[in-house]
Write a protein that holds these residues in place. Structure first.
Motif, short mmCIF file in Angstrom:
data_model
loop_
_atom_site.label_atom_id
_atom_site.label_comp_id
_atom_site.label_asym_id
_atom_site.label_seq_id
_atom_site.Cartn_x
_atom_site.Cartn_y
_atom_site.Cartn_z
N HIS A 172 2.34 0.60 -2.57
CA HIS A 172 2.44 -0.84 -2.35
C HIS A 172 1.72 -1.25 -1.07
O HIS A 172 1.77 -0.55 -0.05
CB HIS A 172 3.94 -1.21 -2.23
CG HIS A 172 4.19 -2.64 -1.93
ND1 HIS A 172 4.29 -3.11 -0.65
CD2 HIS A 172 4.36 -3.71 -2.77
CE1 HIS A 172 4.52 -4.41 -0.68
NE2 HIS A 172 4.57 -4.81 -1.95
N LEU A 173 1.01 -2.35 -1.17
CA LEU A 173 0.32 -2.89 0.01
C LEU A 173 0.87 -4.27 0.30
O LEU A 173 1.36 -4.95 -0.61
CB LEU A 173 -1.19 -2.98 -0.24
CG LEU A 173 -1.93 -1.65 -0.38
CD1 LEU A 173 -3.37 -1.89 -0.81
CD2 LEU A 173 -1.91 -0.89 0.94
N ASP B 208 1.09 -7.46 -2.29
CA ASP B 208 1.30 -7.15 -3.69
C ASP B 208 2.50 -7.92 -4.20
O ASP B 208 3.55 -7.93 -3.55
CB ASP B 208 1.56 -5.64 -3.86
CG ASP B 208 0.28 -4.85 -3.74
OD1 ASP B 208 -0.80 -5.42 -4.00
OD2 ASP B 208 0.35 -3.67 -3.35
N GLU C 19 -6.73 -10.97 2.18
CA GLU C 19 -5.46 -10.25 2.23
C GLU C 19 -4.40 -10.98 1.42
O GLU C 19 -3.64 -10.38 0.67
CB GLU C 19 -5.01 -10.12 3.70
CG GLU C 19 -3.64 -9.55 3.89
CD GLU C 19 -3.62 -8.07 3.57
OE1 GLU C 19 -4.72 -7.46 3.60
OE2 GLU C 19 -2.55 -7.53 3.27
N THR D 236 -8.71 0.48 2.82
CA THR D 236 -7.32 0.96 2.82
C THR D 236 -6.61 0.64 4.13
O THR D 236 -5.40 0.80 4.24
CB THR D 236 -7.29 2.48 2.63
OG1 THR D 236 -8.14 3.06 3.63
CG2 THR D 236 -7.74 2.87 1.25
N GLY E 249 -6.49 -2.26 5.73
CA GLY E 249 -5.80 -3.53 5.64
C GLY E 249 -6.10 -4.50 6.76
O GLY E 249 -7.00 -4.31 7.59
#
Lengths: 693, 309
Positions: free
Chosen positions: B202-203, B206, B263, B282, B284
């Motif tokens: 999970h980022l 999401d 984002e 990755t 962020g």
């Protein structure tokens, strides 16, 4: 913890006590009008009542300046037109303004003004008071001043929308801070009082008004003057003998206040000779040339009196002290330029063997031989007693011996006239004896005069000083024999068996000792005492270092050296100990929660909403709301206020803080009314709980 | 230059008190009345006690500051200021901390800090420029206990503040730093309608509906469904260097706005400053914004650090 509301109430009571102390100081130590004092006290009570009941009185503010202006006009008129009494007019103005201020709404500025008025009242009382009780008032005033200023600091912070300091202080911290302030304040006051140089210019007003003082000496004495005094136990003077190892005989110290040398119509009168200033060098007043024999010193502390007389004794050589200009007349009476004096302290040096004649003359004058023409019977009695004695001393001794037989001391049934005393009743008190002996001496051609003052007193072994009271008042004779004035006392010695001698109990001795210390070290603390302290300290150091090097070889030198090393070492050790024991808390430790929030937190914990350590208040409250949805509104609003109060840039203003406290208490009470179930994981979130999270 | 460790300002009440004390002293000297000397000593002792207590309040107090929210230049942000009274035996009462930022001041008040404890308060501030701030100039003052004097001391407050560039609204057609991937239009790389092909960690950003519950339970960490469209290569955000200062700042602001926007929309991105890759897809948002906060117009690595005054 001290809740905010309680602190607010306490704060205002501290201020009110401070203001009331000022009024009570005026009431106790000054002669301010009782009506004005009563009015101010009533205004204080009314103001307090209106503060507590929240009576609106903003509209009264506009009358404040008008009333103060009117009071100013009235007091000015009173000063210049009627009373011309500065203290009375100033007190009237002070109390008037204070009364108005007490009735008006009070912001910080008003609080400061009332405190200033209270300080002025304290100063007025301080300029008048002499009594030891003032020490207690001063301590109370110091503490209440600190409390009042602290309170005003808080009040000001609140008015400016800033946090009021200390509202979350623990009781222990508050008590420690208060003790520190009180102790530090008292110690600092004592130290500063001791070291501030006693410079005295005495250029302006010396004293405002006067305290209750002892009555003085009249310009004439009759045989009915003394009876009331014998029952008066008020202290006139306290006398220390700094250089005497043994306890002195109180019966041998004649403390002379006034000398009466004119006799007419059964009365002894003051001669009223012109007085001139006693020559002085610094603190030294020179009365006579230095005698050849030994000199004794007596430190005399006079209580406030309404007469100008300074007590001395036969053979006085010098007076040391800061008592301002001093006058002396031809009878060697010492007087201040103005009648009335506060507590006075001076050192009297007198020769144990009376010297020949004073620096200021003081020899016999024709008035010392004046004899009433119609009293030939007394003259015949005197010459008959003296007989063929060759010298004045012998004649005087025979006359003195005449009173040793057949006469008795009586205060209850004394003779009403001198004739009656000498020829018929032969009963009387000191004035009868003094008047009779003085006339008999004059009948025999010996110059004489009647001296009035005090004899004897009670020895206080605690402070090693003599207490002289009004009841020790006495009259005796001074006769010019062999070129000097000789004290002759025909009155039979009373001693401790006398029914008029009353011994003070141990409590009285301690109380009097305290009073003596107060008089000596506070009321009469002087530049001379400061200089003596510095001088003795310096000489002690020199003595310790001198000759043998430091530390000294002698026992005293070793003691001083040990003390000089031990005291700083102990202080350093104590400091190091305190430095090494700082309070340790965890790195994440934070300040204590304010009491209402802390109580809510504990309630949530006890109700089982803290499922694991470290769960914050917000989540516990959310869990509680899941089980009690009816609490959601309170919880929502409380958390909003709580976050701002605890973590906002500044704590909440007072009204919002009160709301936060109220809601916290309501939540706590609601939660304590039931056994809350443990929060279940996975329970569907009700809307309120979601909002909280 | 020599500076006194403490500064003292006399308040109005303090001036009045000093004036009264002076008057009492003159009266005492004039009359020689020892009780007036006593009153004079009492006033002086209150001043002394005030000095000692305010000193005990201020000494051994330290301040630290950290960001309570992401700080963007020119936008209101939040600063958490912590006041610590470690190793003290006396509480610090009625403290007021004044922190200075590029000519702007932030005032934070601490009514009391328990001995050995600390208190944290959050205040809003608006930084003017981007960059890393390692220390702030602050003044800590107190009027405790009597409001007669305001005693203050200057402090260097350690902080780890990173101020990001002022974000500009994203420009979808802005050339130079936003290039579509080879598989097509990156703006269509949303998740709706795309076929799931696996699970990934999970980022931030999401949606909850994409959580892969079985994978989450198996892996014991939050997992989301990975879709075909996600294989689309990340958007490259490019900031050219060297570049004139003003243009460089404008490009940083635009890149900052794009980072936030991408984002929010869940589009992976890479950040290039010059020819150097400063943030991978990755890493962020945080890494990209940090790179933008510390980027230099000359392309050098040395990151600008400053002390806010």
């Amino acid at each position: 913890m001290i809740p905010g509301a309680a602190v607010g109430t306490f704060r205002w009571w501290v201020l009110r006590i401070h203001w009331l102390l000022g009024v009570s100081l005026l009431a106790v130590y000054t002669k301010t009008s009782p009506a004005a004092l009563l009015f101010t006290s009533a205004a204080w009570a009314a103001g307090a009542w209106m503060d507590l009941s929240g009576t609106p009185r903003e509209s009264l503010s506009r009358f404040g300046s008008v009333i103060v202006g009117a009071l100013l006009a009235v007091s000015t008129a009173d000063l210049f037109l009627t009373g011309r009494d500065l203290l009375s007019s100033a007190s009237f103005l002070l109390l008037g303004i204070q009364s108005v201020k007490l009735l008006l709404p009070k912001r910080t500025r008003d609080g400061w003004q009332l405190c200033s008025l209270s300080l002025l009242e304290f100063l007025v009382a301080a300029s008048i008071a002499d009594d030891l009780s003032f020490a207690l008032y001063a301590l109370l005033f110091l503490a209440s001043s600190a409390g009042a200023m602290w309170s005003l600091h808080d009040q000001e912070s609140e008015e400016l929308g800033r946090p009021a300091g200390g509202y979350v202080l623990s009781r222990r911290a508050a008590a420690c801070a208060f003790l520190l302030v009180a102790l530090g304040g008292v110690l600092a006051t004592a130290a500063l009082f001791a070291v501030v140089p006693r410079l005295e210019f005495r250029r302006g007003v010396h004293r405002f008004g006067s305290a209750d003082a002892l009555p003085g000496f009249s310009d004439r004495i009759t045989l009915r003057e003394i009876t009331g005094i014998k029952s008066d136990r008020r202290v006139v003077a306290r006398i220390e003998f700094p250089f005497l190892e043994r306890i002195p005989d109180p019966g041998a110290l004649y403390l002379r206040g006034a000398v009466y040398s004119r006799y007419a119509d059964d009365e002894w009168r003051l001669a009223e000779t012109p007085a001139s200033y006693v020559p002085r060098a610094g603190f030294h007043y020179l009365l006579r040339d230095a005698p050849r024999g030994p000199v004794t010193a007596a430190d005399i502390m006079l209580e406030p009196a309404d007469h100008p007389r300074i007590f001395t004794c036969a053979g006085a050589v010098r007076i040391e002290g800061n008592i301002g200009p001093l006058l002396a007349d031809a009878e060697e009476n010492l007087l201040l330029p103005q009648p009335g004096h506060p507590t006075l302290r001076y050192r009297l040096l007198f020769a144990e063997e009376p010297p020949q004649r004073g620096k200021r003359g003081g020899g016999p004058e024709p008035r010392h031989l004046e004899f009433p023409g119609d009293r030939e019977d007394i003259r015949a009695l005197g010459t008959g007693i003296a007989g063929d004695a060759a010298t004045a001393a012998e004649r005087a001794a025979r006359l003195l011996g005449f009173f040793r037989t057949g006469f008795r001391y009586s205060l209850s049934r004394p003779a009403s006239t001198l004739d009656g005393f000498l020829f018929r009743e032969k009963a009387g008190y000191c004035e009868h004896y003094a008047a009779g002996l003085a006339l008999l001496l004059r009948a025999c051609g010996i110059p004489s005069r009647v001296a009035v003052g005090y004899l004897g007193g009670e020895w206080n072994d605690l402070g090693r000083y003599l207490i002289v009271r009004q009841s020790d008042a006495h009259a005796w004779v001074e006769a010019w024999i062999d070129g000097r004035w000789v004290t002759m006392d025909a009155t039979p010695p009373q001693g401790r068996d006398s029914p008029f001698f009353r011994k003070t109990g141990w409590f009285g001795m301690y109380a009097d000792w305290l009073r003596q210390r107060w008089d000596k070290y506070v009321m009469n603390y002087s530049l001379r005492m400061q200089a003596d302290a510095v001088s003795s300290g310096w000489s002690t150091i020199r003595k310790a270092r001198g000759g043998t090097g430091f530390p000294g070889e002698g026992a005293e030198g070793r003691k001083i050296a040990a003390a000089a090393l031990l005291i700083p070492a102990s202080a350093l050790a104590l400091y190091a100990l305190l430095r090494k024991r700082p309070r340790k808390r965890g790195p994440g430790a934070s300040s204590r929660l304010p009491a209402p929030y802390g109580r809510l937190l504990r309630r949530l914990e006890r109700s089982g909403f803290r499922s694991f350590p470290g769960l914050p208040l917000e989540e516990m409250l959310a869990a509680a709301v899941r089980t009690r949805p009816d609490l959601s509104e309170d919880a929502d609003r409380f958390l909003s206020l709580y976050h701002r109060d605890r973590f906002g840039p500044a704590p909440l203003p007072p009204d919002q803080r009160a709301e936060a406290v109220r809601r916290a208490d309501r939540l706590r009470k609601a939660l304590s009314g039931r056994e809350a179930p443990l929060p279940m994981r996975g329970t569907a979130d009700p809307p309120a709980a979601r909002r909280l999270l | 230059m020599f500076r006194f460790p403490r500064r003292l300002r006399i308040t109005f009440e303090g001036k009045a008190f000093l004036l009264i004390t002076l008057g009492v002293g003159v009266a005492a000297i004039n009359t020689g009345n020892n009780l007036l000397y006593l009153a004079f000593s009492m006033n002086l002792s209150l001043i002394l006690v005030s000095g000692f207590l305010s000193e005990w309040t201020l000494r051994r107090v330290s301040l630290s500051a950290r960001a309570a929210s992401e700080a963007f230049a020119g936008q209101e942000s939040f600063l958490a200021v912590t006041c610590s009274a470690r190793g003290k035996r006396f509480p610090s009462i009625s403290l007021s901390a004044l922190l200075r930022f590029d000519g702007e001041t932030v005032t934070v008040r601490f009514p009391d800090v328990a001995p050995g404890g600390s208190a944290t308060r959050v205040a809003a501030f608006r930084p003017a420029r981007r960059g890393r701030i390692r220390s702030l100039a602050a003044t800590l003052s107190t009027r405790f206990p009597f409001s007669l004097f305001e005693k203050s001391m200057d402090l260097e407050v350690p902080s780890e503040l990173l101020v990001y560039p002022r974000p500009l609204p994203p420009d979808p057609v802005g050339p130079g730093f936003r290039e579509p991937g080879p598989s097509g239009n990156p703006w269509a790389a949303g998740r709706s309608g795309a076929f799931p092909r696996g699970a990934r960690e999970h980022l931030p950003g999401d949606p909850v509906r994409d959580i892969h519950w079985k994978a989450t339970a198996r892996m014991e960490k939050w997992m989301v469904k990975e879709r075909e469209a996600e294989s689309v290569p990340a958007v490259d955000l490019r900031v050219p260097v060297p570049c004139p200062h003003e243009e460089f700042e404008a490009r940083l602001s635009a890149a900052c706005g794009s980072v936030i926007d991408l984002e929010r929309r869940g589009i992976p991105f890479r950040l290039w400053i010059g020819d150097r890759l400063r943030s991978r897809e990755t890493e962020g948002r945080a890494a990209a914004l940090a790179a933008l906060a510390t980027a230099r117009a000359d392309g050098m690595d040395a990151r600008p650090e400053r002390s806010a005054r």
